[in-house]
Design a protein around this motif. Structure first.
Motif, PDB file in Angstrom:
ATOM      1  N   GLY A 152      15.425   0.857  -0.035  1.00  0.00           N
ATOM      2  CA  GLY A 152      14.363   1.093  -1.215  1.00  0.00           C
ATOM      3  C   GLY A 152      13.186   1.844  -0.421  1.00  0.00           C
ATOM      4  O   GLY A 152      13.294   1.818   0.930  1.00  0.00           O
ATOM      5  N   ALA A 153      12.809   3.315  -0.702  1.00  0.00           N
ATOM      6  CA  ALA A 153      12.619   4.611   0.124  1.00  0.00           C
ATOM      7  C   ALA A 153      10.862   4.471  -0.956  1.00  0.00           C
ATOM      8  O   ALA A 153      10.444   3.910  -1.919  1.00  0.00           O
ATOM      9  CB  ALA A 153      13.136   5.618  -0.283  1.00  0.00           C
ATOM     10  N   TYR A 154       9.874   4.521   0.429  1.00  0.00           N
ATOM     11  CA  TYR A 154       8.663   4.704   0.108  1.00  0.00           C
ATOM     12  C   TYR A 154       8.204   6.000   1.309  1.00  0.00           C
ATOM     13  O   TYR A 154       8.001   6.291   2.257  1.00  0.00           O
ATOM     14  CB  TYR A 154       7.901   2.883   1.044  1.00  0.00           C
ATOM     15  N   HIS A 155       6.994   6.249   0.340  1.00  0.00           N
ATOM     16  CA  HIS A 155       6.067   6.584   0.957  1.00  0.00           C
ATOM     17  C   HIS A 155       4.734   5.785   1.690  1.00  0.00           C
ATOM     18  O   HIS A 155       4.087   5.893   0.061  1.00  0.00           O
ATOM     19  CB  HIS A 155       5.464   8.340   0.121  1.00  0.00           C
ATOM     20  N   CYS A 156       4.385   6.099   2.770  1.00  0.00           N
ATOM     21  CA  CYS A 156       3.711   5.364   2.689  1.00  0.00           C
ATOM     22  C   CYS A 156       2.212   6.093   3.869  1.00  0.00           C
ATOM     23  O   CYS A 156       1.152   5.489   4.091  1.00  0.00           O
ATOM     24  CB  CYS A 156       3.499   4.087   4.452  1.00  0.00           C
ATOM     25  N   GLY A 157       2.070   7.378   3.996  1.00  0.00           N
ATOM     26  CA  GLY A 157       1.287   7.270   4.350  1.00  0.00           C
ATOM     27  C   GLY A 157       0.944   7.936   6.560  1.00  0.00           C
ATOM     28  O   GLY A 157       2.110   7.048   6.680  1.00  0.00           O
ATOM     29  N   PRO A 158       0.290   8.741   6.512  1.00  0.00           N
ATOM     30  CA  PRO A 158      -0.222   8.486   8.206  1.00  0.00           C
ATOM     31  C   PRO A 158      -0.686   7.231   9.094  1.00  0.00           C
ATOM     32  O   PRO A 158      -0.055   7.131  10.159  1.00  0.00           O
ATOM     33  CB  PRO A 158      -1.389   9.994   8.673  1.00  0.00           C
ATOM     34  N   GLN A 159      -0.709   6.528   8.046  1.00  0.00           N
ATOM     35  CA  GLN A 159      -0.968   5.475   8.782  1.00  0.00           C
ATOM     36  C   GLN A 159       0.051   4.332   9.011  1.00  0.00           C
ATOM     37  O   GLN A 159       0.395   3.237  10.539  1.00  0.00           O
ATOM     38  CB  GLN A 159      -1.692   3.804   7.774  1.00  0.00           C
TER      39      GLN A 159
ATOM     40  N   GLY B 270       0.863  -1.464  -0.238  1.00  0.00           N
ATOM     41  CA  GLY B 270      -0.422  -0.183   0.246  1.00  0.00           C
ATOM     42  C   GLY B 270       0.929   1.015  -0.452  1.00  0.00           C
ATOM     43  O   GLY B 270       0.291   2.371   0.359  1.00  0.00           O
ATOM     44  N   CYS B 271       2.332   0.752   0.147  1.00  0.00           N
ATOM     45  CA  CYS B 271       3.130   2.039  -0.046  1.00  0.00           C
ATOM     46  C   CYS B 271       3.502   2.502  -1.432  1.00  0.00           C
ATOM     47  O   CYS B 271       3.583   1.161  -2.565  1.00  0.00           O
ATOM     48  CB  CYS B 271       4.087   1.637   0.622  1.00  0.00           C
ATOM     49  N   LYS B 272       3.820   3.961  -1.442  1.00  0.00           N
ATOM     50  CA  LYS B 272       4.247   4.847  -2.872  1.00  0.00           C
ATOM     51  C   LYS B 272       5.640   4.307  -3.070  1.00  0.00           C
ATOM     52  O   LYS B 272       6.145   4.943  -1.903  1.00  0.00           O
ATOM     53  CB  LYS B 272       3.498   5.619  -3.476  1.00  0.00           C
ATOM     54  N   ALA B 273       6.815   3.442  -3.650  1.00  0.00           N
ATOM     55  CA  ALA B 273       8.045   3.720  -4.475  1.00  0.00           C
ATOM     56  C   ALA B 273       8.414   4.740  -4.703  1.00  0.00           C
ATOM     57  O   ALA B 273       7.882   5.313  -5.756  1.00  0.00           O
ATOM     58  CB  ALA B 273       8.374   2.910  -5.377  1.00  0.00           C
ATOM     59  N   MET B 274       9.361   5.426  -3.677  1.00  0.00           N
ATOM     60  CA  MET B 274      10.076   6.843  -3.793  1.00  0.00           C
ATOM     61  C   MET B 274      11.524   6.577  -5.048  1.00  0.00           C
ATOM     62  O   MET B 274      11.876   7.662  -5.131  1.00  0.00           O
ATOM     63  CB  MET B 274       9.862   8.165  -3.091  1.00  0.00           C
ATOM     64  N   GLY B 275      11.964   4.884  -4.332  1.00  0.00           N
ATOM     65  CA  GLY B 275      13.041   5.324  -4.847  1.00  0.00           C
ATOM     66  C   GLY B 275      14.126   4.359  -4.572  1.00  0.00           C
ATOM     67  O   GLY B 275      14.428   3.112  -3.209  1.00  0.00           O
ATOM     68  N   THR B 276      15.307   4.491  -4.259  1.00  0.00           N
ATOM     69  CA  THR B 276      16.533   3.738  -3.932  1.00  0.00           C
ATOM     70  C   THR B 276      17.590   4.616  -3.494  1.00  0.00           C
ATOM     71  O   THR B 276      18.075   5.951  -3.839  1.00  0.00           O
ATOM     72  CB  THR B 276      17.140   2.579  -4.874  1.00  0.00           C
TER      73      THR B 276
ATOM     74  N   ALA C  68      16.425   9.152   2.752  1.00  0.00           N
ATOM     75  CA  ALA C  68      15.207   9.271   2.031  1.00  0.00           C
ATOM     76  C   ALA C  68      14.393  10.266   2.445  1.00  0.00           C
ATOM     77  O   ALA C  68      13.360  10.688   1.873  1.00  0.00           O
ATOM     78  CB  ALA C  68      14.367   8.020   2.950  1.00  0.00           C
ATOM     79  N   ALA C  69      14.420  11.002   3.724  1.00  0.00           N
ATOM     80  CA  ALA C  69      13.887  12.209   3.920  1.00  0.00           C
ATOM     81  C   ALA C  69      14.096  13.530   3.169  1.00  0.00           C
ATOM     82  O   ALA C  69      12.740  13.963   2.956  1.00  0.00           O
ATOM     83  CB  ALA C  69      13.914  12.578   5.615  1.00  0.00           C
ATOM     84  N   GLY C  70      14.730  13.264   1.809  1.00  0.00           N
ATOM     85  CA  GLY C  70      15.010  14.510   0.987  1.00  0.00           C
ATOM     86  C   GLY C  70      14.366  14.393   0.300  1.00  0.00           C
ATOM     87  O   GLY C  70      14.233  14.676  -0.759  1.00  0.00           O
ATOM     88  N   MET C  71      13.713  12.770  -0.435  1.00  0.00           N
ATOM     89  CA  MET C  71      13.722  12.305  -1.429  1.00  0.00           C
ATOM     90  C   MET C  71      11.880  11.989  -0.749  1.00  0.00           C
ATOM     91  O   MET C  71      10.802  11.753  -1.499  1.00  0.00           O
ATOM     92  CB  MET C  71      13.545  10.541  -1.890  1.00  0.00           C
ATOM     93  N   SER C  72      10.870  12.899   0.024  1.00  0.00           N
ATOM     94  CA  SER C  72       9.531  13.045   0.713  1.00  0.00           C
ATOM     95  C   SER C  72       9.276  11.501   0.652  1.00  0.00           C
ATOM     96  O   SER C  72       8.254  10.642   0.576  1.00  0.00           O
ATOM     97  CB  SER C  72       8.235  13.646  -0.339  1.00  0.00           C
ATOM     98  N   ALA C  73       9.817  10.485   1.551  1.00  0.00           N
ATOM     99  CA  ALA C  73       9.666   9.147   1.869  1.00  0.00           C
ATOM    100  C   ALA C  73       9.515   9.278   3.311  1.00  0.00           C
ATOM    101  O   ALA C  73      10.373  10.255   4.152  1.00  0.00           O
ATOM    102  CB  ALA C  73      10.520   8.423   1.449  1.00  0.00           C
TER     103      ALA C  73
END
Length: 133
Positions: free
Chosen positions: A99-106, A40-46, A77-82
């Motif tokens: 792997g860097a991901y954006h999973c949101g508040p959950q 359920g997370c969006k991949a932001m990169g490596t 990763a923080a610099g990639m909005s992950a």
């Protein structure tokens, strides 16, 4: 006797290169998905990070190297909005990819207790709880 000061003078600057690796304010907001669950997370990169794994002929503590790699990966990763990272393999020669991901508040609500794992000579894993701050 002149060789000892020369050896120390040559190795101390190298040892200092990885000292002081700290979690910055952005990295504090990034969790580590040790269980690999990023459904359920969006991949932001490596993110690939590296630290010294030995100083001269002396190997550094595996636990310390792993800790520094995680801190650096979280900061990057923080610099990639992950907001989540997951290791893509074990460290090798002081380098590791994440792997860097954006999973949101959950992701924050489901955050498991942080733990340190270390293998002993028999390959048995010991787990130590770490204070979550």
């Amino acid at each position: 006797m002149k060789t000892l000061p020369l050896i120390l003078a040559a190795t101390l600057p190298l040892a200092a290169c990885s000292w002081g690796i700290k979690l910055d304010s952005g990295g504090e907001k990034v969790r580590t998905a040790w269980n690999g669950d990023v459904a359920g997370c969006k991949a932001m990169g490596t993110v690939t990070v590296s630290v010294l794994d030995h100083v001269g002929p002396v190997d550094r503590s595996d636990l310390k190297v792993r800790d520094e790699l995680e801190v650096m990966a979280r900061n990057e990763a923080a610099g990639m909005s992950a907001d989540t990272i997951k290791p893509l393999g074990d460290p090798r020669d002081g380098q590791q990819s994440w792997g860097a991901y954006h999973c949101g508040p959950q992701a924050r609500a489901e955050r498991p207790a942080m733990r340190i794992q270390q293998k002993d000579a028999n390959g048995t894993v010991e787990t130590y709880p770490v204070k979550d701050h």
